[in-house]
Design a protein around this motif. Structure first.
Motif, PDB file in Angstrom:
ATOM      1  N   TRP A 142      10.156   8.882  10.135  1.00  0.00           N
ATOM      2  CA  TRP A 142       9.065   7.940  10.445  1.00  0.00           C
ATOM      3  C   TRP A 142       8.285   7.642   9.171  1.00  0.00           C
ATOM      4  O   TRP A 142       7.997   8.566   8.391  1.00  0.00           O
ATOM      5  N   ASN A 143       7.962   6.378   9.031  1.00  0.00           N
ATOM      6  CA  ASN A 143       7.175   5.976   7.863  1.00  0.00           C
ATOM      7  C   ASN A 143       5.873   5.334   8.342  1.00  0.00           C
ATOM      8  O   ASN A 143       5.909   4.459   9.202  1.00  0.00           O
ATOM      9  N   ASN A 144       4.746   5.790   7.820  1.00  0.00           N
ATOM     10  CA  ASN A 144       3.446   5.166   8.123  1.00  0.00           C
ATOM     11  C   ASN A 144       2.978   4.458   6.850  1.00  0.00           C
ATOM     12  O   ASN A 144       2.687   5.121   5.856  1.00  0.00           O
ATOM     13  N   VAL A 145       2.967   3.144   6.879  1.00  0.00           N
ATOM     14  CA  VAL A 145       2.547   2.366   5.709  1.00  0.00           C
ATOM     15  C   VAL A 145       1.100   1.920   5.904  1.00  0.00           C
ATOM     16  O   VAL A 145       0.753   1.382   6.958  1.00  0.00           O
ATOM     17  N   PHE A 146       0.308   2.142   4.886  1.00  0.00           N
ATOM     18  CA  PHE A 146      -1.104   1.753   4.961  1.00  0.00           C
ATOM     19  C   PHE A 146      -1.335   0.546   4.069  1.00  0.00           C
ATOM     20  O   PHE A 146      -1.409   0.662   2.843  1.00  0.00           O
ATOM     21  N   MET A 147      -1.413  -0.617   4.681  1.00  0.00           N
ATOM     22  CA  MET A 147      -1.614  -1.837   3.896  1.00  0.00           C
ATOM     23  C   MET A 147      -3.074  -1.937   3.515  1.00  0.00           C
ATOM     24  O   MET A 147      -3.925  -2.352   4.294  1.00  0.00           O
ATOM     25  N   GLN A 148      -3.310  -1.519   2.331  1.00  0.00           N
ATOM     26  CA  GLN A 148      -4.679  -1.278   1.868  1.00  0.00           C
ATOM     27  C   GLN A 148      -5.052  -2.197   0.714  1.00  0.00           C
ATOM     28  O   GLN A 148      -6.207  -2.472   0.472  1.00  0.00           O
TER      29      GLN A 148
ATOM     30  N   GLY B 276       0.799  -1.218   0.000  1.00  0.00           N
ATOM     31  CA  GLY B 276       0.000   0.000   0.000  1.00  0.00           C
ATOM     32  C   GLY B 276       0.826   1.260   0.000  1.00  0.00           C
ATOM     33  O   GLY B 276       2.061   1.217   0.079  1.00  0.00           O
ATOM     34  N   PRO B 277       0.133   2.399  -0.046  1.00  0.00           N
ATOM     35  CA  PRO B 277       0.829   3.674  -0.032  1.00  0.00           C
ATOM     36  C   PRO B 277       1.376   3.964   1.357  1.00  0.00           C
ATOM     37  O   PRO B 277       0.876   3.429   2.352  1.00  0.00           O
ATOM     38  N   ASP B 278       2.398   4.810   1.417  1.00  0.00           N
ATOM     39  CA  ASP B 278       2.849   5.224   2.739  1.00  0.00           C
ATOM     40  C   ASP B 278       2.947   6.739   2.783  1.00  0.00           C
ATOM     41  O   ASP B 278       2.892   7.412   1.747  1.00  0.00           O
ATOM     42  N   THR B 279       3.022   7.244   3.999  1.00  0.00           N
ATOM     43  CA  THR B 279       3.281   8.670   4.182  1.00  0.00           C
ATOM     44  C   THR B 279       4.507   8.761   5.067  1.00  0.00           C
ATOM     45  O   THR B 279       4.556   8.152   6.137  1.00  0.00           O
ATOM     46  N   GLU B 280       5.534   9.432   4.567  1.00  0.00           N
ATOM     47  CA  GLU B 280       6.799   9.494   5.292  1.00  0.00           C
ATOM     48  C   GLU B 280       6.932  10.862   5.946  1.00  0.00           C
ATOM     49  O   GLU B 280       6.556  11.879   5.350  1.00  0.00           O
ATOM     50  N   ILE B 281       7.482  10.863   7.155  1.00  0.00           N
ATOM     51  CA  ILE B 281       7.639  12.116   7.904  1.00  0.00           C
ATOM     52  C   ILE B 281       9.127  12.454   7.957  1.00  0.00           C
ATOM     53  O   ILE B 281       9.953  11.598   8.316  1.00  0.00           O
TER      54      ILE B 281
END
Ligand code: SER
Length: 252
Positions: free
Chosen positions: A208-214, A177-182
């Motif tokens: 920090w990386n937030n991965v959204f397994m979608q 999925g997409p991620d949003t990196e900080i």
């Protein structure tokens, strides 16, 4: 940030795990660096690697919310060690996971709360990246809107493609999925106004990386929405300490 206040690894590790415990997560110990029942890896390279059986449904997790501080070695980074200020042979990755529980809104808002309230990192020193979409998967507008609602300005939000803002097994089928990196903005740039988080000059340090397994990547190359969506995050313990202690590199 006010005057840098010295923080050590033990303090930051404890703060992170306690923060996520207070948000209903089960704090688990770091797994061994040597993978267990996983022939795809020589050494554990991320917080999520030992948790893969929970993502694939092979094993039932002890709780739907889990947090760890995982010992890691990223063999893929070896060429960068000694050349950049932010790569180390060994590092620890702090992470929180939602295994079919919360999703983007809660994940992003908890990351923001931890960085700005608990660690007192000024929001204006942050930059984030979101997936811009391509012919196969739409842009992650939801993540972008959440960041805007939290208070980040448009010039703190960057949209990038699959190279930068996608997490999943390359070329293979399965959850992804997409991620949003900080990123933390170190302030100085060697490369002028076009510099952004995808630039490797050192101005922007990914923390920090937030991965959204979608999605599930199917055998025919298409992406279908997963019924059970998961969150996988990873924060660099040494990188955040570098910032909190007002240093320029992880070695200091
Ligand atoms: N798996 C992602 C990473 O390693 C987030 O934890 O960056």
């Amino acid at each position: 940030m006010k005057e840098p206040q010295y923080r050590g690894v033990n303090e930051l590790r404890r703060m992170f795990l306690e923060f996520f415990e207070s948000k209903g997560h089960l704090a688990m110990k770091s797994f061994s660096l040597v993978p267990h029942n996983d022939n795809s890896l020589l050494l554990i390279n991320s917080g999520m690697a030992p948790l893969k059986p929970y993502f694939t449904g092979q094993e039932i997790p002890p709780r739907k919310r889990v947090t760890t501080c995982q010992k890691c070695i990223r063999t893929g980074d070896i060429e960068n060690i000694g050349k950049t200020a932010r790569h180390g042979t060994f590092f620890e990755m702090l992470g929180n996971w939602s295994l079919g529980d919360y999703f983007k809104q809660k994940s992003i808002s908890m990351s923001f709360e931890f960085l700005t309230n608990y660690l007192q990192i000024p929001a204006e020193r942050l930059a984030v990246t979101v997936f811009e979409g391509d012919e196969l998967v739409p842009p992650d507008v939801e993540a972008e809107v959440i960041w805007k609602n939290i208070g980040l300005t448009s010039d703190q939000i960057y949209r990038y493609g699959r190279e930068d803002n996608w997490w999943g097994p390359a070329g293979q089928t399965g959850p992804c999925g997409p991620d949003t990196e900080i990123f933390y903005d170190m302030g100085k740039s060697k490369c002028g106004p076009k510099c952004g988080p995808s630039c490797h000059c050192g101005k922007y340090v990914e923390i920090w990386n937030n991965v959204f397994m979608q999605y599930n990547k199917e055998a025919d190359g298409t992406f279908t929405e997963l019924k059970q969506k998961n969150v996988d995050t990873g924060m660099g313990l040494e990188r955040v300490l570098t910032i909190l202690n007002g240093k320029n590199n992880v070695y200091d």
